[in-house]
Design an enzyme around this catalytic site. Structure first.
Site, short mmCIF file in Angstrom:
data_model
loop_
_atom_site.label_atom_id
_atom_site.label_comp_id
_atom_site.label_asym_id
_atom_site.label_seq_id
_atom_site.Cartn_x
_atom_site.Cartn_y
_atom_site.Cartn_z
N GLU A 440 -30.20 -63.88 -42.60
CA GLU A 440 -29.42 -62.67 -42.46
C GLU A 440 -31.06 -61.48 -41.76
O GLU A 440 -31.96 -61.37 -42.21
CB GLU A 440 -29.67 -61.51 -44.17
C1 LIG Z 1 -27.32 -71.93 -43.75
C2 LIG Z 1 -27.42 -71.18 -43.07
C3 LIG Z 1 -26.07 -69.92 -43.51
C4 LIG Z 1 -25.67 -68.86 -42.49
N1 LIG Z 1 -24.55 -68.08 -42.77
C5 LIG Z 1 -24.01 -67.44 -42.02
C6 LIG Z 1 -22.88 -66.49 -42.57
O1 LIG Z 1 -22.88 -66.72 -43.19
N2 LIG Z 1 -22.21 -65.92 -41.42
C7 LIG Z 1 -23.36 -65.14 -40.08
O2 LIG Z 1 -22.66 -64.53 -39.54
N3 LIG Z 1 -23.47 -66.47 -39.76
C8 LIG Z 1 -24.47 -66.91 -40.76
N4 LIG Z 1 -25.75 -67.54 -40.45
C9 LIG Z 1 -26.76 -67.44 -39.36
C10 LIG Z 1 -27.49 -66.99 -39.75
O3 LIG Z 1 -27.42 -65.31 -40.21
C11 LIG Z 1 -28.41 -67.15 -37.87
O4 LIG Z 1 -28.52 -69.01 -38.07
C12 LIG Z 1 -29.61 -66.45 -37.61
O5 LIG Z 1 -28.61 -65.16 -37.57
C13 LIG Z 1 -30.06 -66.75 -36.40
O6 LIG Z 1 -29.99 -67.31 -35.08
P1 LIG Z 1 -29.69 -68.90 -34.70
O7 LIG Z 1 -29.99 -69.84 -35.90
O8 LIG Z 1 -29.01 -69.04 -34.18
O9 LIG Z 1 -31.62 -68.99 -34.27
P2 LIG Z 1 -31.71 -68.34 -33.00
O10 LIG Z 1 -31.55 -66.82 -32.41
O11 LIG Z 1 -31.97 -68.79 -31.42
O12 LIG Z 1 -33.42 -67.68 -33.03
C14 LIG Z 1 -34.55 -68.50 -33.34
C15 LIG Z 1 -35.58 -68.01 -32.73
O13 LIG Z 1 -35.98 -67.18 -32.41
C16 LIG Z 1 -36.24 -65.95 -33.31
N5 LIG Z 1 -36.37 -65.27 -32.26
C17 LIG Z 1 -35.06 -64.76 -31.10
N6 LIG Z 1 -35.30 -63.44 -30.82
C18 LIG Z 1 -36.47 -63.18 -31.29
C19 LIG Z 1 -36.56 -62.11 -30.34
N7 LIG Z 1 -36.47 -61.39 -29.94
N8 LIG Z 1 -37.96 -62.32 -30.70
C20 LIG Z 1 -39.29 -63.14 -31.53
N9 LIG Z 1 -38.28 -63.91 -32.26
C21 LIG Z 1 -36.92 -64.75 -31.59
C22 LIG Z 1 -35.84 -66.57 -33.89
O14 LIG Z 1 -36.51 -65.95 -35.09
C23 LIG Z 1 -35.75 -67.91 -34.56
O15 LIG Z 1 -37.15 -68.34 -34.93
C24 LIG Z 1 -26.32 -68.95 -41.32
C25 LIG Z 1 -27.41 -69.42 -40.93
C26 LIG Z 1 -27.43 -70.41 -41.74
C27 LIG Z 1 -28.34 -71.89 -41.15
#
Ligand SMILES: Cc1cc2nc3c(=O)[nH]c(=O)nc-3n(C[C@H](O)[C@H](O)[C@H](O)COP(=O)(O)OP(=O)(O)OC[C@H]3O[C@@H](n4cnc5c(N)ncnc54)[C@H](O)[C@@H]3O)c2cc1C
Length: 746
Positions: A440
């Site tokens: 989220e």
């Molecule tokens: C257990 C679990 C359940 C989930 N359930 C769902 C679901 O039901 N439906 C769904 O659609 N998604 C779901 N997600 C996805 C979740 O919303 C994403 O993991 C999340 O949006 C972050 O994306 P990412 O993991 O690819 O991290 P990334 O986007 O790759 O980010 C990696 C790091 O970089 C940081 N970052 C990225 N951009 C910036 C910026 N511009 N400035 C500063 N920092 C930045 C982030 O804060 C993070 O710390 C789930 C994830 C998990 C782990």
């Protein structure tokens, strides 16, 4: 020419032209994110002069009799059915009877209105349910949480057509459909709007008839409940190359319902998120055809998916994860206080060591703060607000503080929390922390871009009007609107500058406070910091600086929540240390962040001037005193009304599980404390020796033995036979090189 038109034509116009050239305009997705939800107490904080009477008068969150009955009945029963160890380590899923119970009692339909067969609960009731279940099993809490968060249920309720609502909502309410929501893909995580999952408007065959619809291709990952879902809420980019539904070829992000039994849909494979065995996995689709009717909201909402998602998230992220985090805080307070009281080292309960008190104090005050913020946010949502900035604050702050509390809880328990097994009640909770931090809106991005970035536009009294004026196509109207907003902004800033200086130089004495008594100084302090924040916030913008402004805004909100909670709970004298700890910590964080912002602002002369205005005596607040921290720790080490207020609503131990053992040991240890004291005064350690010397009688000796036995059982950890850990069969599968055999010489 009037003075007003002179001002507009000769002063505002050049500023308007300059601003139009230098200020970047908002992209469509930025605008939709910035405009999502509404503003509430955040607007008061951004004004620099929060109206405390408004906050105090805001009605508290409350449960109806029916909601309370649900918590006392089905929620308590569900918790009794759960065995977190077996769910995670043996079954790797909730058992079938728990799935059935969740459906039958409509846990998946808390937000679905009653007319569709749902429970139609308030945000606060929903939050209380999640709070209690989380204290028993994160897997069950997440499973119950997800259908009630951003997903098909909420989107259909808010944006669906009447036909869609009539068809889907009763099915979801009855548990005939298990929903999930797919937004995240390998390419698009935090930057979800950059997804490449696609839908193309075309004609196809649906139930044997030629139908206008969409051909979908997607690859999503991390989707909670996807492996078992019957209906997938899917976000994708819609295009209409043949212009079958309008004049635009690229329609943008769209959300539709995809039954998972359609040809081309793949679900079933699972991820293992932090070894928490809730259902989570990837899903993909190849040339899956759905009719246009499956677009949530119908053709009218095609391309409006991002706006729908942002709007739903504006309230939703204020409920589930903050509830889970507040539950974690209360749970940690409950078990750490008890454990630190019963566990002795060097013949002293470990909770009496100052360095342990430091952690216990932080746990106690954090539990108080997290629940204060949860309740205030739920109250706002239940009164019809969708406060996007406030929910970004509480989501990030609650999950981040949960991490601190989880670490403290682990450290206080030592090996007891490290050794896994059915008796370990902290391992799951500790492992689950990064999940809340990531989902989220991952915390780093939420802190550095959303809280303040969105707040500075949305919650600021004039900035959004100025931006809107700059983007207004009619030049005369644009100038008029800009003129009005800009000069109101200028006069607001001047008034705020004077206010901020007066408050900074008098240590907050000129700031209003609604109440007499111990919180008076804290209201004044927050008033002082709010005006300093509002003035300095006119500058911002690099990420690290923005993140620090986000911290100040967060502290202002959390501090408001703490003061509000103390008021609502009847200004309990016994809770004063907790309130003071939270407010002193907040003050220190705010002053430190302001100092860091001023040290890093690129415009040095402006920074010097601001420092002179806002922090004339430097950083004065250093956080809670050691004595205050010790007072907070003491509140957890013995039963009291404060301890009960902190831990209300969390699930207690059952049978012989680890928490039940701990609670029994705590109770017996407290009851036996006067006897221990007698032994201590007589300088005897051995119970039998004390009995022989008539320091205690037979029944007192029995009470001491019972307490000692209960403590031994509570501090015990699990051990396993080798074959229970590494099954013989899998040993046989191991490559022999991996296990070097001893040579004859050895
Ligand atoms: C257990 C679990 C359940 C989930 N359930 C769902 C679901 O039901 N439906 C769904 O659609 N998604 C779901 N997600 C996805 C979740 O919303 C994403 O993991 C999340 O949006 C972050 O994306 P990412 O993991 O690819 O991290 P990334 O986007 O790759 O980010 C990696 C790091 O970089 C940081 N970052 C990225 N951009 C910036 C910026 N511009 N400035 C500063 N920092 C930045 C982030 O804060 C993070 O710390 C789930 C994830 C998990 C782990």
């Amino acid at each position: 020419m009037t003075a007003a038109s002179y001002r507009r034509d000769y002063i505002t116009r050049p500023i308007f032209r300059w601003a139009r050239n230098v200020l970047p305009s908002l992209s469509a997705t930025e605008r939709e994110a910035a405009e999502a939800g509404d503003v509430w107490w955040d607007a008061d904080l951004f004004s620099g002069n929060p109206d405390w009477t408004k906050l105090i008068a805001f009605p508290p969150a409350a449960l109806s009799a029916e909601e309370q009955a649900f918590i006392d009945g089905p929620v308590a029963e569900l918790c009794r059915m759960l065995d977190d160890w077996r769910i995670n380590w043996e079954w790797r899923d909730l058992p079938p009877q728990v799935w059935e119970y969740l459906k039958q009692h409509k846990f998946f339909a808390m937000i679905i209105p009653r007319e569709y067969g749902g429970l139609g609960f308030s945000a606060y009731a929903h939050s209380q349910v999640i709070r209690t279940i989380s204290s028993r099993s994160i897997v069950a809490a997440v499973t119950a949480m997800v259908p009630n968060s951003l997903g098909p249920g909420e989107l259909l309720h808010r944006f669906g057509t009447k036909e869609q609502q009539d068809y889907w909502l009763p099915r979801l309410a009855q548990g005939r459909e298990i929903p999930c929501f797919g937004l995240t893909s390998p390419e698009a995580g935090s930057d979800a709007a950059s997804m490449i999952d696609s839908g193309v408007v075309c004609r196809g065959s649906w139930q044997g008839r030629d139908t206008l619809g969409i051909r979908l291709n997607w690859h999503k990952r991390y989707i909670t409940l996807a492996p078992v879902a019957t209906v997938l809420g899917l976000a994708f980019k819609l295009s209409d190359p043949d212009r079958l539904i309008g004049d635009h070829e690229q329609l943008g992000i769209t959300v539709a319902l995809v039954p998972t039994n359609l040809p081309g849909v793949t679900i079933g494979r699972r991820h293992l998120p932090a070894l928490q065995m809730f259902q989570n996995g990837p899903t993909s689709g190849r040339d899956v055809f759905i009719p246009m009717d499956n677009v949530i909201g119908g053709i009218a909402q095609a391309g409006k998916g991002w706006k729908m998602l942002m709007s739903a998230l504006a309230a939703g992220r204020g409920i589930s994860l903050p509830s889970l985090s507040a539950s974690g805080g209360a749970f940690a307070a409950h078990v750490c206080g008890a454990y630190a009281r019963i566990r002795e080292q060097f013949h002293v309960p470990i909770g009496r060591f100052e360095a342990v008190e430091e952690r216990l104090g932080r746990i106690a005050a954090t539990a108080y703060l997290l629940d204060a913020a949860r309740r205030l946010t739920c109250a706002a949502i239940d009164h019809g607000h969708k406060p996007a900035v406030v929910t970004a604050i509480i989501k990030q702050q609650a999950t981040e503080r949960l991490r601190v509390v989880a670490n403290d809880a682990m450290d206080i328990h030592g090996g007891k929390a490290v050794q896994e097994g059915p008796l370990n009640y902290l391992g799951s909770f500790y492992r689950a922390v990064p999940i809340g931090i990531t989902v989220e809106g991952a915390n780093i991005v939420t802190r550095s871009l959303i809280q303040f970035g969105q707040g500075a536009i949305r919650s600021h009294p004039f900035l959004l009007s100025e931006i809107n004026a700059l983007e207004e196509p009619d030049p005369a109207r644009a100038l008029d609107e800009f003129d009005r907003a800009f000069w109101r902004h200028v006069s607001h800033s001047l008034a705020n500058a004077m206010r901020a200086v007066a408050r900074a130089w008098t240590g907050g004495l000129t700031a209003p406070a609604p109440a007499a008594g111990m919180t008076r100084r804290y209201y004044r302090r927050l008033g002082r910091y709010a005006s300093a924040f509002a003035l300095a916030a006119e500058l911002k913008r690099r990420e690290m600086i923005s993140a620090r402004f986000g911290d100040i805004l967060s502290e202002l909100y959390l501090g408001s929540a703490v003061l509000k909670r103390w008021d609502e709970e009847g200004r309990q004298a016994a809770d004063v240390p907790l309130v003071a700890w939270c407010m002193e910590t907040s003050s220190a964080t705010i002053e430190t962040r302001l100092d860091e912002i001023l040290a890093n602002l690129p415009m040095r002369p402006v920074a010097w001037l601001l420092r002179f205005m806002l922090l004339p005596f430097g950083v004065r607040r250093r956080g809670p005193s050691d004595r205050l921290t010790q007072a907070c720790a003491g509140l957890l080490l013995a039963p009291s009304a404060t301890r009960d207020r902190l831990t209300a609503g969390i699930f207690h131990g059952t049978g012989d599980n680890g928490i039940a053992r701990l609670e029994r040991a705590f109770e017996l240890t407290i009851a036996a404390a006067p006897l221990h004291e007698r032994l201590h005064r007589a300088k005897i350690r051995d119970i039998e020796a004390a009995r022989r010397q008539d320091v205690i009688n037979d029944s007192e000796a029995a009470a001491l033995h019972a307490a000692a036995q209960a403590v031994a059982e509570a501090v015990a950890v699990d051990d396993f036979a080798p074959e229970e850990i590494t099954r013989r069969q899998s040993l046989g599968d191991m490559p022999s090189q991996a296990m070097p055999r001893p040579t004859a010489a050895e």
